[in-house]
Design a protein around this motif. Structure first.
Motif, PDB file in Angstrom:
ATOM      1  N   PHE A   1       4.230   2.830 -15.122  1.00 19.93           N
ATOM      2  CA  PHE A   1       3.945   1.897 -13.713  1.00 19.93           C
ATOM      3  C   PHE A   1       2.819   1.176 -14.037  1.00 19.93           C
ATOM      4  O   PHE A   1       2.132   0.507 -13.230  1.00 19.93           O
ATOM      5  CB  PHE A   1       3.886   3.127 -12.579  1.00 19.93           C
ATOM      6  N   LYS A   2       2.317   0.963 -15.180  1.00 20.10           N
ATOM      7  CA  LYS A   2       0.847   0.438 -15.341  1.00 20.10           C
ATOM      8  C   LYS A   2       0.897  -0.993 -15.006  1.00 20.10           C
ATOM      9  O   LYS A   2      -0.168  -1.330 -14.091  1.00 20.10           O
ATOM     10  CB  LYS A   2       0.566   0.457 -16.883  1.00 20.10           C
ATOM     11  N   ASN A   3       1.675  -1.598 -15.303  1.00 21.59           N
ATOM     12  CA  ASN A   3       1.794  -3.280 -14.803  1.00 21.59           C
ATOM     13  C   ASN A   3       2.014  -3.247 -13.623  1.00 21.59           C
ATOM     14  O   ASN A   3       1.439  -4.146 -12.596  1.00 21.59           O
ATOM     15  CB  ASN A   3       2.944  -4.026 -15.563  1.00 21.59           C
ATOM     16  N   ILE A   4       2.841  -2.217 -12.973  1.00 23.29           N
ATOM     17  CA  ILE A   4       3.329  -2.560 -11.529  1.00 23.29           C
ATOM     18  C   ILE A   4       1.860  -2.108 -10.556  1.00 23.29           C
ATOM     19  O   ILE A   4       1.326  -2.949  -9.785  1.00 23.29           O
ATOM     20  CB  ILE A   4       4.079  -1.327 -10.914  1.00 23.29           C
ATOM     21  N   GLU A   5       1.112  -1.140 -11.226  1.00 21.68           N
ATOM     22  CA  GLU A   5      -0.250  -0.917 -10.389  1.00 21.68           C
ATOM     23  C   GLU A   5      -1.226  -1.963 -10.606  1.00 21.68           C
ATOM     24  O   GLU A   5      -2.173  -2.316  -9.870  1.00 21.68           O
ATOM     25  CB  GLU A   5      -0.998   0.328 -11.296  1.00 21.68           C
ATOM     26  N   ALA A   6      -1.044  -2.660 -11.785  1.00 21.96           N
ATOM     27  CA  ALA A   6      -2.122  -3.842 -11.987  1.00 21.96           C
ATOM     28  C   ALA A   6      -1.806  -4.861 -11.177  1.00 21.96           C
ATOM     29  O   ALA A   6      -2.685  -5.620 -10.443  1.00 21.96           O
ATOM     30  CB  ALA A   6      -2.132  -4.350 -13.540  1.00 21.96           C
TER      31      ALA A   6
ATOM     32  N   ILE B   1      -2.032 -13.835  -8.802  1.00 25.10           N
ATOM     33  CA  ILE B   1      -1.906 -12.165  -8.902  1.00 25.10           C
ATOM     34  C   ILE B   1      -1.375 -12.176 -10.528  1.00 25.10           C
ATOM     35  O   ILE B   1      -1.831 -11.286 -11.109  1.00 25.10           O
ATOM     36  CB  ILE B   1      -0.656 -11.783  -7.895  1.00 25.10           C
ATOM     37  N   ALA B   2      -0.412 -12.968 -11.048  1.00 22.83           N
ATOM     38  CA  ALA B   2      -0.171 -12.604 -12.529  1.00 22.83           C
ATOM     39  C   ALA B   2      -1.242 -12.971 -13.194  1.00 22.83           C
ATOM     40  O   ALA B   2      -1.451 -12.125 -14.267  1.00 22.83           O
ATOM     41  CB  ALA B   2       1.017 -13.700 -12.926  1.00 22.83           C
ATOM     42  N   LYS B   3      -2.169 -14.216 -12.969  1.00 27.19           N
ATOM     43  CA  LYS B   3      -3.207 -14.044 -13.905  1.00 27.19           C
ATOM     44  C   LYS B   3      -4.162 -13.106 -13.799  1.00 27.19           C
ATOM     45  O   LYS B   3      -5.033 -12.483 -14.582  1.00 27.19           O
ATOM     46  CB  LYS B   3      -4.077 -15.651 -13.436  1.00 27.19           C
ATOM     47  N   GLY B   4      -4.557 -12.729 -12.324  1.00 27.16           N
ATOM     48  CA  GLY B   4      -5.550 -11.700 -12.238  1.00 27.16           C
ATOM     49  C   GLY B   4      -5.200 -10.275 -12.809  1.00 27.16           C
ATOM     50  O   GLY B   4      -5.815  -9.444 -13.099  1.00 27.16           O
ATOM     51  N   SER B   5      -3.874  -9.774 -12.808  1.00 26.24           N
ATOM     52  CA  SER B   5      -3.300  -8.681 -13.385  1.00 26.24           C
ATOM     53  C   SER B   5      -3.085  -8.625 -14.831  1.00 26.24           C
ATOM     54  O   SER B   5      -2.682  -7.462 -15.517  1.00 26.24           O
ATOM     55  CB  SER B   5      -1.991  -8.264 -12.580  1.00 26.24           C
TER      56      SER B   5
ATOM     57  N   ASN C   1       0.833  -1.046   0.077  1.00 30.75           N
ATOM     58  CA  ASN C   1      -0.088   0.200   0.174  1.00 30.75           C
ATOM     59  C   ASN C   1       0.809   1.308  -0.139  1.00 30.75           C
ATOM     60  O   ASN C   1       0.635   2.089  -0.788  1.00 30.75           O
ATOM     61  CB  ASN C   1      -0.865   0.088   1.471  1.00 30.75           C
ATOM     62  N   ASP C   2       1.891   1.191   0.920  1.00 24.96           N
ATOM     63  CA  ASP C   2       2.834   2.396   0.895  1.00 24.96           C
ATOM     64  C   ASP C   2       3.741   2.654  -0.395  1.00 24.96           C
ATOM     65  O   ASP C   2       4.049   3.732  -0.984  1.00 24.96           O
ATOM     66  CB  ASP C   2       3.917   2.249   1.898  1.00 24.96           C
ATOM     67  N   PHE C   3       3.932   1.419  -0.785  1.00 26.44           N
ATOM     68  CA  PHE C   3       4.789   1.007  -2.314  1.00 26.44           C
ATOM     69  C   PHE C   3       3.996   2.074  -3.410  1.00 26.44           C
ATOM     70  O   PHE C   3       4.467   2.671  -4.200  1.00 26.44           O
ATOM     71  CB  PHE C   3       5.059  -0.073  -2.435  1.00 26.44           C
ATOM     72  N   LEU C   4       2.721   1.579  -3.296  1.00 26.79           N
ATOM     73  CA  LEU C   4       1.821   2.176  -4.388  1.00 26.79           C
ATOM     74  C   LEU C   4       1.534   3.477  -3.999  1.00 26.79           C
ATOM     75  O   LEU C   4       1.521   4.369  -5.109  1.00 26.79           O
ATOM     76  CB  LEU C   4       0.429   1.504  -4.372  1.00 26.79           C
ATOM     77  N   SER C   5       1.316   4.034  -2.843  1.00 26.26           N
ATOM     78  CA  SER C   5       1.479   5.311  -2.698  1.00 26.26           C
ATOM     79  C   SER C   5       2.441   6.226  -3.067  1.00 26.26           C
ATOM     80  O   SER C   5       2.468   7.397  -3.645  1.00 26.26           O
ATOM     81  CB  SER C   5       1.309   5.661  -1.286  1.00 26.26           C
ATOM     82  N   GLN C   6       3.768   5.719  -3.159  1.00 25.35           N
ATOM     83  CA  GLN C   6       4.925   6.447  -3.360  1.00 25.35           C
ATOM     84  C   GLN C   6       4.983   6.585  -4.985  1.00 25.35           C
ATOM     85  O   GLN C   6       5.250   7.535  -5.707  1.00 25.35           O
ATOM     86  CB  GLN C   6       6.431   5.558  -2.881  1.00 25.35           C
ATOM     87  N   ILE C   7       4.451   5.431  -5.660  1.00 33.96           N
ATOM     88  CA  ILE C   7       4.408   5.456  -7.165  1.00 33.96           C
ATOM     89  C   ILE C   7       3.687   6.549  -7.650  1.00 33.96           C
ATOM     90  O   ILE C   7       3.752   7.417  -8.574  1.00 33.96           O
ATOM     91  CB  ILE C   7       3.934   3.948  -7.675  1.00 33.96           C
ATOM     92  N   GLN C   8       2.311   6.574  -7.083  1.00 32.21           N
ATOM     93  CA  GLN C   8       1.391   7.672  -7.424  1.00 32.21           C
ATOM     94  C   GLN C   8       1.770   9.133  -7.084  1.00 32.21           C
ATOM     95  O   GLN C   8       1.573  10.053  -7.881  1.00 32.21           O
ATOM     96  CB  GLN C   8      -0.042   7.513  -6.669  1.00 32.21           C
TER      97      GLN C   8
ATOM     98  N   ILE D   1      -0.089  -4.873  -8.114  1.00 29.75           N
ATOM     99  CA  ILE D   1      -0.454  -4.616  -6.742  1.00 29.75           C
ATOM    100  C   ILE D   1      -2.140  -4.806  -6.444  1.00 29.75           C
ATOM    101  O   ILE D   1      -2.502  -5.144  -5.593  1.00 29.75           O
ATOM    102  CB  ILE D   1       0.228  -3.258  -6.346  1.00 29.75           C
ATOM    103  N   GLY D   2      -2.807  -4.297  -7.727  1.00 31.51           N
ATOM    104  CA  GLY D   2      -4.249  -4.159  -7.568  1.00 31.51           C
ATOM    105  C   GLY D   2      -4.886  -5.647  -7.632  1.00 31.51           C
ATOM    106  O   GLY D   2      -6.130  -5.766  -6.969  1.00 31.51           O
TER     107      GLY D   2
END
Length: 449
Positions: free
Chosen positions: A372-377, A401-405, A333-340, A379-380
């Protein structure tokens, strides 16, 4: 931005490489190539000639600096003259407002230059950085779609917008907008006016009437940097009729030549005050001539990079994050916040080019608009529990996670490895004592110098 000009100038300076001293012959040869580079960048001919004549005069007057190599000396002289050509230093707007008397900014320009969009970006900058209370006024009664466009932009930046549906008199709308601002506590009114495909008498009379009626504090001309010499002609015509206070250059991120930025100030004698550097509403900066000279010569722009980072810096969030890092609780969650936060700073390739030496190194590297599109996908596609507890993500979870993203297992493994490395590095930095942290701070200050 300015890629072609940067390359041509670098080639020009190589003429002096290996020379023992500055002479009239090698300077003349170098500056002949510099002048060609400027003309190819669509710089006005008179501006280019005057510029190279001035550089020649100053370079020949500096032979006493024997400790400096001729090529380095020439870069220094060209840098200083480029900054002077563009105005020397940033020029602030003069916006004086008192309760009940808002400051007024009049926006002018041709259709397609980005005038309406720049009105929204300027409003956002005044609101977020100067804590002002702007009101956008839709005074383009010639093009109904402009009113709707301004309304949408106002909603995006959370700024009020004054619109009179079906209005045909822009002067009356401008006056009503200022009165509305007085009654509602807005301290700045930004008036978006009509444009045309080309300059015509009706357009100039209309904008002149608005200016005479509202007596704006600032009249800003919005120009598309990609139209080259035509930008200078447009600026001169508007200034002759309106007496503008400054220029906003748009689409500078797409202009690899840069001639408009180098010519406008010299020809019109009005400062470039702001530049549009991308599609996002935050992609709007104060124009700093000396920093632009740095970028033209491939020296990066560390100061602007630091300023952009500071704009996204949240002190309370930083304290919360530091506590989590110290306890080894930094999660996805923190990692995603830093990316944003990084994404809010602007285009990644543009940011990288601000670091000295990096811009040239990545010139031919293809960086996607959203790296960062794939990274966000990925983590999502994690569950809330997995985001908060990265250590539980085993092989079967990674496959899910790989299949879902929509990515592959290698990308998921790579991200988790990068995350682990980031977490270790951040813990190491926060574990530094005051002495080491001070040394790092001093090193950063020296880098900025």
């Amino acid at each position: 931005m300015f890629e072609n000009l940067n390359e041509r100038l670098e080639r020009s300076f190589k003429i002096l490489k290996g020379e023992g001293k500055i002479t009239e012959i090698n300077v003349a040869e170098t500056l002949k190539d510099v002048r060609r580079a400027l003309l190819d960048a669509d710089v006005n001919y008179k501006v280019a000639k005057t510029f190279t004549d001035t550089v020649k005069q100053k370079a020949l007057g500096m032979n006493v600096l024997t400790a400096i190599k001729p090529g380095e000396l020439m870069v220094k002289v060209v840098h200083d003259e480029l900054a002077a050509l563009m105005g020397g230093k940033a020029t602030e707007m003069k916006l004086e407002s008192t309760p009940g008397h808002p400051a007024v900014i009049l926006m002018a320009g041709l259709n397609g230059a980005g005038k309406t969009t720049m009105s929204g970006k300027l409003a956002l900058m005044l609101k977020s950085k100067q804590h002002r209370k702007p009101l956008l006024a839709a005074c383009d009664t010639f093009r109904p779609a402009a009113m709707e466009q301004l309304r949408v932009l106002a909603e995006q930046v959370a700024v009020p917008c004054y619109i009179e549906e079906g209005a045909t008199n822009p002067v009356a709308v401008a006056k009503a907008a200022i009165n509305h601002a007085r009654l509602n506590g807005n301290d700045i009114v930004i008036i978006d006016t009509a444009g045309r495909q080309s300059i015509d008498e009706e357009l100039m009379v209309q904008i002149r009437d608005i200016k005479d009626a509202v007596n704006p504090d600032e009249t800003l001309l919005v120009i598309d940097a990609m139209i080259g010499q035509e930008a200078v002609t447009t600026a001169k015509t508007f200034n002759d009729r309106l007496e503008i206070d400054g220029v906003i250059l748009t689409k500078l991120d797409g202009d690899t030549r840069g001639g408009a930025a180098l010519s406008v100030r010299a020809v019109v004698d009005k400062p470039i005050k702001f530049i549009g550097t991308g599609e996002k509403m935050e992609a709007f900066d104060v124009f700093h001539p000396e920093r632009m000279a740095d970028r033209i010569l491939g020296m990066g722009d560390v100061v602007s990079l630091v300023e952009r980072a500071q704009q996204q810096f949240d002190e309370e969030e930083a304290k919360r994050l530091e506590k989590k890092i110290r306890k080894n609780k930094f999660d996805f969650n923190d990692f995603l916040s830093q990316i944003q936060q990084v994404k809010k700073m602007g285009n990644v390739k543009d940011l990288a080019a601000m670091i000295p030496g990096v811009g040239k190194a990545i010139k031919d590297v293809e960086i996607p608009d959203d790296p960062f599109k794939n990274i966000e996908a990925i983590i999502g596609s994690m569950t809330p529990k997995e985001r908060e507890n990265p250590d539980i993500i085993n092989q079967s979870r990674r496959q899910r996670i790989a299949k879902g993203s929509g990515t592959d297992i290698q990308e998921v493994n790579r991200l988790i490895k990068q995350f682990d490395q980031t977490r270790k590095m951040m813990k190491m930095v926060t574990g530094m004592g005051p002495g080491k942290m001070m040394a790092m701070a001093n090193a950063m200050k020296n880098l900025r110098r």
